[in-house]
Scaffold this motif. Structure first.
Motif, PDB file in Angstrom:
ATOM      1  N   SER A 469       0.900  -1.254  -0.083  1.00  0.00           N
ATOM      2  CA  SER A 469       0.040  -0.042  -0.048  1.00  0.00           C
ATOM      3  C   SER A 469       0.919   1.353   0.148  1.00  0.00           C
ATOM      4  O   SER A 469       0.861   2.155  -1.310  1.00  0.00           O
ATOM      5  CB  SER A 469      -0.997   0.019   1.189  1.00  0.00           C
ATOM      6  OG  SER A 469      -0.230  -0.150   2.508  1.00  0.00           O
ATOM      7  N   PHE A 470       1.618   1.422   1.153  1.00  0.00           N
ATOM      8  CA  PHE A 470       2.461   2.479   1.231  1.00  0.00           C
ATOM      9  C   PHE A 470       3.913   2.171   0.978  1.00  0.00           C
ATOM     10  O   PHE A 470       4.906   2.875   1.460  1.00  0.00           O
ATOM     11  CB  PHE A 470       1.957   3.449   2.570  1.00  0.00           C
ATOM     12  CG  PHE A 470       0.879   3.968   2.339  1.00  0.00           C
ATOM     13  CD1 PHE A 470       0.627   5.208   2.004  1.00  0.00           C
ATOM     14  CD2 PHE A 470       0.003   3.233   3.116  1.00  0.00           C
ATOM     15  CE1 PHE A 470      -0.617   5.778   2.013  1.00  0.00           C
ATOM     16  CE2 PHE A 470      -1.252   3.670   3.099  1.00  0.00           C
ATOM     17  CZ  PHE A 470      -1.765   5.146   2.514  1.00  0.00           C
ATOM     18  N   SER A 471       4.248   0.818   0.789  1.00  0.00           N
ATOM     19  CA  SER A 471       5.831   0.281   0.841  1.00  0.00           C
ATOM     20  C   SER A 471       6.534   0.516   2.101  1.00  0.00           C
ATOM     21  O   SER A 471       5.678   0.707   2.896  1.00  0.00           O
ATOM     22  CB  SER A 471       6.268   1.141  -0.379  1.00  0.00           C
ATOM     23  OG  SER A 471       7.561   0.486  -0.723  1.00  0.00           O
ATOM     24  N   ALA A 472       7.737   0.318   2.027  1.00  0.00           N
ATOM     25  CA  ALA A 472       8.528   0.447   3.164  1.00  0.00           C
ATOM     26  C   ALA A 472       9.857   0.758   2.801  1.00  0.00           C
ATOM     27  O   ALA A 472      10.236   0.976   1.796  1.00  0.00           O
ATOM     28  CB  ALA A 472       8.333  -1.088   3.954  1.00  0.00           C
ATOM     29  N   GLY A 473      10.682   0.940   3.866  1.00  0.00           N
ATOM     30  CA  GLY A 473      12.177   1.078   3.733  1.00  0.00           C
ATOM     31  C   GLY A 473      12.364   2.398   3.628  1.00  0.00           C
ATOM     32  O   GLY A 473      11.377   3.399   3.685  1.00  0.00           O
ATOM     33  N   ARG A 474      13.692   2.810   3.100  1.00  0.00           N
ATOM     34  CA  ARG A 474      13.965   4.264   2.982  1.00  0.00           C
ATOM     35  C   ARG A 474      13.343   4.821   1.609  1.00  0.00           C
ATOM     36  O   ARG A 474      13.361   5.951   1.497  1.00  0.00           O
ATOM     37  CB  ARG A 474      15.495   4.153   2.428  1.00  0.00           C
ATOM     38  CG  ARG A 474      16.316   3.423   3.650  1.00  0.00           C
ATOM     39  CD  ARG A 474      18.019   3.521   3.222  1.00  0.00           C
ATOM     40  NE  ARG A 474      18.595   2.866   4.174  1.00  0.00           N
ATOM     41  CZ  ARG A 474      19.881   3.026   4.613  1.00  0.00           C
ATOM     42  NH1 ARG A 474      20.596   3.764   3.842  1.00  0.00           N
ATOM     43  NH2 ARG A 474      20.583   2.222   5.316  1.00  0.00           N
ATOM     44  N   ARG A 475      12.800   4.069   0.816  1.00  0.00           N
ATOM     45  CA  ARG A 475      12.022   4.659  -0.336  1.00  0.00           C
ATOM     46  C   ARG A 475      10.619   4.201  -0.200  1.00  0.00           C
ATOM     47  O   ARG A 475       9.752   4.537  -1.010  1.00  0.00           O
ATOM     48  CB  ARG A 475      12.486   3.866  -1.668  1.00  0.00           C
ATOM     49  CG  ARG A 475      13.727   4.104  -2.094  1.00  0.00           C
ATOM     50  CD  ARG A 475      13.934   5.449  -2.488  1.00  0.00           C
ATOM     51  NE  ARG A 475      15.001   5.905  -3.334  1.00  0.00           N
ATOM     52  CZ  ARG A 475      15.222   6.961  -3.922  1.00  0.00           C
ATOM     53  NH1 ARG A 475      14.373   7.674  -4.470  1.00  0.00           N
ATOM     54  NH2 ARG A 475      16.617   7.438  -4.531  1.00  0.00           N
ATOM     55  N   GLY A 476      10.144   3.989   1.110  1.00  0.00           N
ATOM     56  CA  GLY A 476       8.865   3.767   1.492  1.00  0.00           C
ATOM     57  C   GLY A 476       8.001   5.343   1.350  1.00  0.00           C
ATOM     58  O   GLY A 476       8.451   6.096   1.423  1.00  0.00           O
ATOM     59  N   CYS A 477       6.706   5.194   1.353  1.00  0.00           N
ATOM     60  CA  CYS A 477       6.086   6.388   1.079  1.00  0.00           C
ATOM     61  C   CYS A 477       5.929   6.953   2.377  1.00  0.00           C
ATOM     62  O   CYS A 477       5.300   6.240   3.549  1.00  0.00           O
ATOM     63  CB  CYS A 477       4.558   6.251   0.366  1.00  0.00           C
ATOM     64  SG  CYS A 477       3.396   7.491   0.362  1.00  0.00           S
ATOM     65  N   PRO A 478       6.324   8.296   2.788  1.00  0.00           N
ATOM     66  CA  PRO A 478       6.175   8.722   4.002  1.00  0.00           C
ATOM     67  C   PRO A 478       4.895   9.601   4.389  1.00  0.00           C
ATOM     68  O   PRO A 478       4.563  10.017   5.337  1.00  0.00           O
ATOM     69  CB  PRO A 478       7.371  10.079   3.953  1.00  0.00           C
ATOM     70  CG  PRO A 478       7.307  10.360   2.608  1.00  0.00           C
ATOM     71  CD  PRO A 478       7.094   9.204   1.708  1.00  0.00           C
ATOM     72  N   ALA A 479       3.859   9.187   3.550  1.00  0.00           N
ATOM     73  CA  ALA A 479       2.631  10.065   3.546  1.00  0.00           C
ATOM     74  C   ALA A 479       1.471   9.037   3.950  1.00  0.00           C
ATOM     75  O   ALA A 479       0.261   9.073   3.568  1.00  0.00           O
ATOM     76  CB  ALA A 479       2.134  10.606   2.210  1.00  0.00           C
ATOM     77  N   LEU A 480       1.804   8.142   5.094  1.00  0.00           N
ATOM     78  CA  LEU A 480       0.986   7.166   5.556  1.00  0.00           C
ATOM     79  C   LEU A 480      -0.401   7.864   6.161  1.00  0.00           C
ATOM     80  O   LEU A 480      -1.673   7.648   5.760  1.00  0.00           O
ATOM     81  CB  LEU A 480       1.358   6.369   6.452  1.00  0.00           C
ATOM     82  CG  LEU A 480       0.528   5.252   7.052  1.00  0.00           C
ATOM     83  CD1 LEU A 480      -0.115   4.540   6.287  1.00  0.00           C
ATOM     84  CD2 LEU A 480       1.276   4.424   8.368  1.00  0.00           C
ATOM     85  N   SER A 481      -0.101   8.833   6.941  1.00  0.00           N
ATOM     86  CA  SER A 481      -1.020   9.515   7.652  1.00  0.00           C
ATOM     87  C   SER A 481      -2.091  10.394   6.621  1.00  0.00           C
ATOM     88  O   SER A 481      -3.276  10.094   6.665  1.00  0.00           O
ATOM     89  CB  SER A 481      -0.615  10.576   8.525  1.00  0.00           C
ATOM     90  OG  SER A 481      -1.662  11.173   9.241  1.00  0.00           O
ATOM     91  N   LEU A 482      -1.512  10.917   5.683  1.00  0.00           N
ATOM     92  CA  LEU A 482      -2.210  12.063   4.873  1.00  0.00           C
ATOM     93  C   LEU A 482      -2.942  10.794   3.753  1.00  0.00           C
ATOM     94  O   LEU A 482      -4.211  10.983   3.468  1.00  0.00           O
ATOM     95  CB  LEU A 482      -1.537  12.887   4.250  1.00  0.00           C
ATOM     96  CG  LEU A 482      -2.011  13.785   3.099  1.00  0.00           C
ATOM     97  CD1 LEU A 482      -3.195  14.666   3.756  1.00  0.00           C
ATOM     98  CD2 LEU A 482      -0.965  14.579   2.141  1.00  0.00           C
ATOM     99  N   GLY A 483      -2.210   9.861   3.187  1.00  0.00           N
ATOM    100  CA  GLY A 483      -2.956   9.007   2.362  1.00  0.00           C
ATOM    101  C   GLY A 483      -4.134   8.383   3.067  1.00  0.00           C
ATOM    102  O   GLY A 483      -5.054   8.009   2.407  1.00  0.00           O
ATOM    103  N   THR A 484      -3.913   7.924   4.373  1.00  0.00           N
ATOM    104  CA  THR A 484      -5.098   7.048   5.000  1.00  0.00           C
ATOM    105  C   THR A 484      -6.264   7.972   5.012  1.00  0.00           C
ATOM    106  O   THR A 484      -7.440   7.819   4.923  1.00  0.00           O
ATOM    107  CB  THR A 484      -4.442   6.613   6.538  1.00  0.00           C
ATOM    108  OG1 THR A 484      -3.659   5.792   6.258  1.00  0.00           O
ATOM    109  CG2 THR A 484      -5.836   6.194   6.957  1.00  0.00           C
ATOM    110  N   SER A 485      -5.848   9.347   5.564  1.00  0.00           N
ATOM    111  CA  SER A 485      -7.132  10.402   5.599  1.00  0.00           C
ATOM    112  C   SER A 485      -7.883  10.581   4.376  1.00  0.00           C
ATOM    113  O   SER A 485      -8.996  10.484   4.391  1.00  0.00           O
ATOM    114  CB  SER A 485      -6.522  11.670   6.182  1.00  0.00           C
ATOM    115  OG  SER A 485      -5.991  11.490   7.307  1.00  0.00           O
ATOM    116  N   ILE A 486      -7.270  10.762   3.384  1.00  0.00           N
ATOM    117  CA  ILE A 486      -8.008  11.047   1.784  1.00  0.00           C
ATOM    118  C   ILE A 486      -8.659   9.811   1.373  1.00  0.00           C
ATOM    119  O   ILE A 486      -9.892   9.939   0.956  1.00  0.00           O
ATOM    120  CB  ILE A 486      -6.799  11.652   0.846  1.00  0.00           C
ATOM    121  CG1 ILE A 486      -6.395  12.709   1.308  1.00  0.00           C
ATOM    122  CG2 ILE A 486      -7.250  11.423  -0.550  1.00  0.00           C
ATOM    123  CD1 ILE A 486      -5.115  13.194   0.210  1.00  0.00           C
ATOM    124  N   THR A 487      -7.968   8.598   1.414  1.00  0.00           N
ATOM    125  CA  THR A 487      -8.553   7.541   1.243  1.00  0.00           C
ATOM    126  C   THR A 487      -9.892   7.358   1.922  1.00  0.00           C
ATOM    127  O   THR A 487     -10.945   6.980   1.424  1.00  0.00           O
ATOM    128  CB  THR A 487      -7.895   6.310   1.224  1.00  0.00           C
ATOM    129  OG1 THR A 487      -6.433   6.599   0.443  1.00  0.00           O
ATOM    130  CG2 THR A 487      -8.474   4.996   0.634  1.00  0.00           C
TER     131      THR A 487
END
Length: 541
Positions: A469-487
């Motif tokens: 969903s938001f991937s992980a690691g150094r290249r993971g998406c840092p927008a977990l909170s915002l992405g969750t809110s919008i979705t």
């Protein structure tokens, strides 16, 4: 001249006539050297066995598997077909000199993004990524290095900071309210039978939302045109750009061919960049001029949106931290990263749920219990909407928008699952292979949100990488909170505000993917009817 036998005999005689201690020492030395040689040979053989390339197709010189790639379109379906036919969860193909490795196992995916995170932290070059990043000046598309670290720091600590998220809550609420009003007007005024194009609504909600957060405005023109042509063109360009970012272009593996445009990608990408420049640049240039004046007058103001943050940042000398191209690149990246996954997941979830009355009933019941019908659902309710989050997790698992996550590039030789991953290889996680892996999921092709209710707290992220969903690691998406809110606000507002059913004459939604993508083959058309008793909840504030 002595023959070989004479030489051997002389050596043996010399050895026999040596003092016993010296002879023993030489014998021991020879035995030691032989043992070392044998161990070295065994280690080399073991290493060769352990560091073979992952399974793949035979290649031909220079081209590799490029000829097969060109004959099998869309490429992502060919790759997944090979994974199935070869009964493997890791596959290696070679396009030109580049090894392209696909991973479809959660265990191997965790090895990629945990054990090998540092060595796989770079990104590949491509015509599309170079164009959309203004020469690799943003975060997601940039190769590992100082520029990536700089932009990643800006994105994580400034744009997506908790303080900024709280500051922009009011704007997110405005767009959630506008969504309710938009659907209400469509199902009561424009369409006598109440038919609503869910894909159009979902995509434009995401577009309106991110334009409001980035530019502080929903529309490009002021006052906005009634037709909304610019906004429609913007959404169309964004989704086309996302598709071309994930395309397999010949020139991406043979850079010398850039300019010949053998597969037509370059012309399309250049046209998209013209659209983005036409719509974005006037706003960005006006805002940069505004902050230049504020800086010269030493007027310190609070950033009102993401663009304000980007143009107001200063270095140690009090000068703008970001160049104009960096601002343009990060602006486009933020917008591109926001519109696809939420809209696609919600469209697929509603399509699945309209065909499954039991799931739809449970989701609506949860909304009635947690929120009720006297007010609209808020972001603060999301933590308690467990079943709705399970529905979206299931949509992310079964129906990702992208077949692969953005490729990771190996900056050195490494091993994954015991296989050699040569330097400069592209390693991709298959969102399809992970989310529909029968070892990780029982009946993986069945839409069953209940499978996600085992944990006390349901979240949209999947740290175990059983889907992406938001991937992980150094290249993971840092927008977990915002992405969750919008979705979740898109999904919850649509379910709370309206009763969704099949249009007249339709007995079932055909849950077929498009031949060329993972989208629903046709835009989802459903009948919507207002279900809340208070009319004022549907009126825009």
């Amino acid at each position: 001249m002595r023959n070989r036998n004479d030489t051997i005999m002389t050596s043996h005689y010399a050895l026999l006539t040596m003092p016993i201690p010296m002879a023993m020492a030489i014998l021991l030395l020879l035995a030691f050297l032989y043992r070392i040689k044998k161990q070295t040979a065994m280690a080399a053989k073991k290493k060769r066995n352990q560091t073979e390339l992952p399974p793949g197709l035979p290649t031909i010189p220079i081209v590799g598997n490029m000829h097969q790639m060109l004959m099998n379109k869309p490429v992502f379906r060919w790759i997944h077909r090979l994974l199935d036919e070869m009964n493997t969860e890791i596959l290696c193909l070679r396009f030109g000199h580049v090894h392209v490795i696909t991973v479809a196992s959660p265990e191997i995916a965790r090895e990629v993004l945990r054990k090998n995170d540092a060595v796989l932290a770079s990104r590949p070059a491509s015509f599309a990524s170079r164009a959309f990043s203004f020469g690799y000046k943003n975060t997601i598309m940039s190769p590992a290095g100082d520029q990536w670290k700089k932009m990643r720091r800006v994105l994580a600590s400034e744009i997506l900071s908790p303080a900024m998220e709280r500051r922009l809550l009011g704007r997110r609420v405005e767009e959630a309210d506008h969504l309710i009003n938009l659907v209400y007007s469509q199902c009561t005024n424009k369409n006598p039978n109440g038919t609503v194009d869910v894909r159009h609504v979902a995509r434009h909600f995401c577009g309106n939302m991110i334009r409001k957060l980035v530019f502080g405005r929903r529309h490009f023109s002021a006052p906005p045109s009634n037709s909304g042509d610019d906004e429609v063109a913007h959404i169309d360009a964004l989704f086309t750009a996302l598709d071309y970012l994930g395309a397999f272009s010949v020139s991406d593996y043979f850079p010398a061919l850039v300019g010949l445009d053998l597969d037509g990608h370059e012309e399309v990408v250049n046209g998209l960049m013209n659209t983005f420049s036409r719509l974005h640049d006037p706003i960005i240039m006006e805002r940069m001029e505004k902050w230049k004046v504020l800086r010269e007058s030493n007027d310190r103001r609070e950033a009102a949106d993401f663009l304000d943050v980007l143009v107001s940042l200063e270095d140690a000398q009090g000068k703008p931290l970001l160049s104009m191209d960096e601002v343009k690149a990060e602006t486009l990246e933020i917008i591109l990263a926001t519109v696809d996954n939420p809209s696609n997941a919600v469209e697929w979830a509603l399509a699945e749920m309209v065909n499954n009355a039991k799931v739809m009933k449970k989701a609506v019941h949860e909304l009635d219990v947690v929120v009720g019908k006297e007010r609209l659902v808020k972001e603060s309710d999301i933590q308690n909407l467990t079943y709705l989050k399970a529905c979206i997790r299931e949509a992310f698992r079964m129906h990702p928008y992208h077949p692969f996550n953005p490729p990771h590039v190996a900056v050195a030789d490494t091993t994954i699952a015991g296989y050699l991953i040569p330097k400069d290889s592209h390693v991709m996680l298959s969102r399809v292979g992970l989310g529909r892996n029968p070892r990780a999921w029982n009946n993986p092709l069945e839409f069953r949100p209940e499978r996600h209710l085992n944990n006390a707290s349901v979240v949209l992220a999947e740290p175990e990488l059983r889907f992406v969903s938001f991937s992980a690691g150094r290249r993971g998406c840092p927008a977990l909170s915002l992405g969750t809110s919008i979705t979740m606000m898109l999904f919850a507002r649509l379910l709370q505000g309206f009763t969704w059913s099949l249009p007249p004459g339709v007995h079932k939604i055909e849950l077929q993917e498009s031949p060329t993508s993972l989208q629903l083959s046709k835009p989802l058309l459903l009948e919507a009817k207002p279900r809340l008793p208070l009319l004022h909840l549907y009126v825009a504030h």
